[in-house]
Write a protein that holds these residues in place. Sequence first.
Motif, short mmCIF file in Angstrom:
data_model
loop_
_atom_site.label_atom_id
_atom_site.label_comp_id
_atom_site.label_asym_id
_atom_site.label_seq_id
_atom_site.Cartn_x
_atom_site.Cartn_y
_atom_site.Cartn_z
N ALA A 191 37.87 -38.86 67.86
CA ALA A 191 39.21 -39.04 68.43
C ALA A 191 39.23 -38.76 69.93
O ALA A 191 39.22 -39.69 70.74
CB ALA A 191 40.20 -38.14 67.70
N LEU A 192 39.21 -37.49 70.32
CA LEU A 192 39.26 -37.08 71.72
C LEU A 192 38.30 -35.92 71.94
O LEU A 192 37.85 -35.28 70.99
CB LEU A 192 40.68 -36.62 72.10
CG LEU A 192 41.81 -37.64 72.13
CD1 LEU A 192 43.13 -36.93 72.40
CD2 LEU A 192 41.56 -38.71 73.17
N PRO A 193 38.00 -35.60 73.20
CA PRO A 193 37.21 -34.40 73.46
C PRO A 193 38.01 -33.14 73.13
O PRO A 193 39.24 -33.11 73.24
CB PRO A 193 36.93 -34.48 74.97
CG PRO A 193 37.25 -35.88 75.37
CD PRO A 193 38.30 -36.35 74.44
N THR A 194 37.32 -32.12 72.72
CA THR A 194 37.91 -30.80 72.51
C THR A 194 36.82 -29.78 72.79
O THR A 194 35.79 -30.12 73.39
CB THR A 194 38.46 -30.67 71.08
OG1 THR A 194 39.17 -29.43 70.95
CG2 THR A 194 37.37 -30.72 70.03
N THR A 195 37.04 -28.55 72.39
CA THR A 195 35.98 -27.54 72.47
C THR A 195 35.77 -26.97 71.08
O THR A 195 36.72 -26.91 70.26
CB THR A 195 36.35 -26.40 73.43
OG1 THR A 195 37.45 -25.66 72.90
CG2 THR A 195 36.68 -26.94 74.82
N PHE A 196 34.57 -26.53 70.81
CA PHE A 196 34.35 -25.87 69.53
C PHE A 196 35.11 -24.55 69.49
O PHE A 196 35.56 -24.11 68.43
CB PHE A 196 32.86 -25.62 69.28
CG PHE A 196 32.62 -24.89 67.99
CD1 PHE A 196 32.89 -25.51 66.78
CD2 PHE A 196 32.18 -23.58 67.98
CE1 PHE A 196 32.71 -24.83 65.58
CE2 PHE A 196 32.00 -22.90 66.79
CZ PHE A 196 32.26 -23.53 65.59
N GLY A 197 35.28 -23.92 70.64
CA GLY A 197 36.07 -22.69 70.68
C GLY A 197 37.48 -22.90 70.18
O GLY A 197 38.04 -22.04 69.48
N TYR A 198 38.08 -24.03 70.53
CA TYR A 198 39.44 -24.30 70.06
C TYR A 198 39.45 -24.53 68.56
O TYR A 198 40.39 -24.12 67.86
CB TYR A 198 40.02 -25.50 70.80
CG TYR A 198 41.44 -25.82 70.39
CD1 TYR A 198 42.41 -24.82 70.34
CD2 TYR A 198 41.80 -27.11 70.04
CE1 TYR A 198 43.71 -25.11 69.95
CE2 TYR A 198 43.10 -27.42 69.66
CZ TYR A 198 44.05 -26.41 69.62
OH TYR A 198 45.34 -26.70 69.23
#
Length: 491
Positions: A191-198
């Motif tokens: 889908a979109l970029p995110t962070t694994f932390g989020y």
Amino acid sequence: MRAAPPILREMAGATPCSPHRCERQGLSMHLAADDGLLDPVWAGSRSSLDLDDRAVAHTMLRVEREWGTVCGDAGIVPRDVAAAIARAAAAVPSDDELRRIVEQTPLGGNPLIPLVSQLRARLEDAPAAASAVHKGLTSQDVLDSALQLIAADAIDEHLAPDLIGAGDAAARLAAEHRDTLAIARTLGQPALPTTFGYRAATWLVGVQDALGRVREARAALAVQLGGAVGTSASLVASGADVDGLRAALAARLRLSDPGRPWHTNRAIVLQLGAALAGVVAAAGTIAADVATGSRPELGELAEGLAEGAGGSSAMPHKRNPVRSVMLRGAALQAPALLSTLAAAAGNAVDERPDGAWHAEWPALRGLLRLATGAAEHLCALLDGLTADPERLRANLAAAGDAVLAERVVGRFADAAQGGRTGLRDAIASAARAHGDVRAAALAVLPDQLDGRPAADALDEAFDPRGYLGQAQQLTDRAVAAWAEARDAAAG
């Protein structure tokens, strides 16, 4: 003609015997063990022995013991009688006693009736104490109070501590990977970029919410006292202060005093069941993410498995995410059990339900087993979980420029040939054909964007680090909120 089932022969006065339970010599009935052979999420868990039949019987005896003490303190029975009841009720049921309780439970439809008979049998040399056992109570008072007490102990000793451990581990993962780029997936697709932390922070919020609901349910767990039809008529007739007795029993059992009986108002049970199902649901969500991320073709996550865990009976190379598998299995079981509690609550008729109350018992214990087992495995899963930043970034890169299409369309739609629709259609066509999304965008954009070459502007727009939204801020908030809640609970 086929023989009648054992319990029907028992009801008819015959000696029960089943080829599965009786020895070839004699008619000694064995206890049927239920140690979780087919329920691995709670089999061998720390809470398993606290939720088995022996523990239930012992907890009902504990209620009878504390009630006897309360009656002795109130002068309803002599103190020496209360002391005798307390001594007799203190012993854990033996195998033989438990076997007889199990055998006789169907005769009256609940296990308290034979348990009271067993307790009185222990007092055969103290007839006054035997006569005072269960004074002013009904079966539902004891069984409801015992199940509430079992739930309270399970929450205090197992569920809450394991959820705290799981939350601590999720908070650590969220903080450690605050800036680790990853691909977000919706409906199973990039889908979109995110962070694994989020992503880990989202897990953390789920754990914290589940813990909050469990604590609310624990505070609401209540003693039951109402006598035969909820009026405590026999206690009132003896001149007893029923409200005072209820408060005293609640204090001794560490349960709340609801101020009245709740024989047919099952909101307390339903609230508890919903909280337990919420724990399993939170664990199931995390497990689904871990199971997906640990697929070899993704390689983003790995469970920290003990030696010999995660293997296969046939394939030596397998390293299965076994904790995630068990948690997902639990998440599929819990909704049906919660549904049973809801149906039972809606069918609690008259002054004691005829079947709805009975349906609650196995459903509630099933949820307690699933929730406590799931919390224990979840704590271990998150504590041992490792994330591979390189693989997370590689999977984001493999998703291609298309995952930044939303950003490009939002920034450059007004400059494109055909406007938003023209730019969106050009990118969508390239993405569906697995073509060059960046080239497709350039084809409908002018040579200059924002006062510089369009290619340079697109390079910036297609950089995932610039399109993370609130991922990092929300991660920080979740970690801070968890720390604050931990400090408040400790204080």
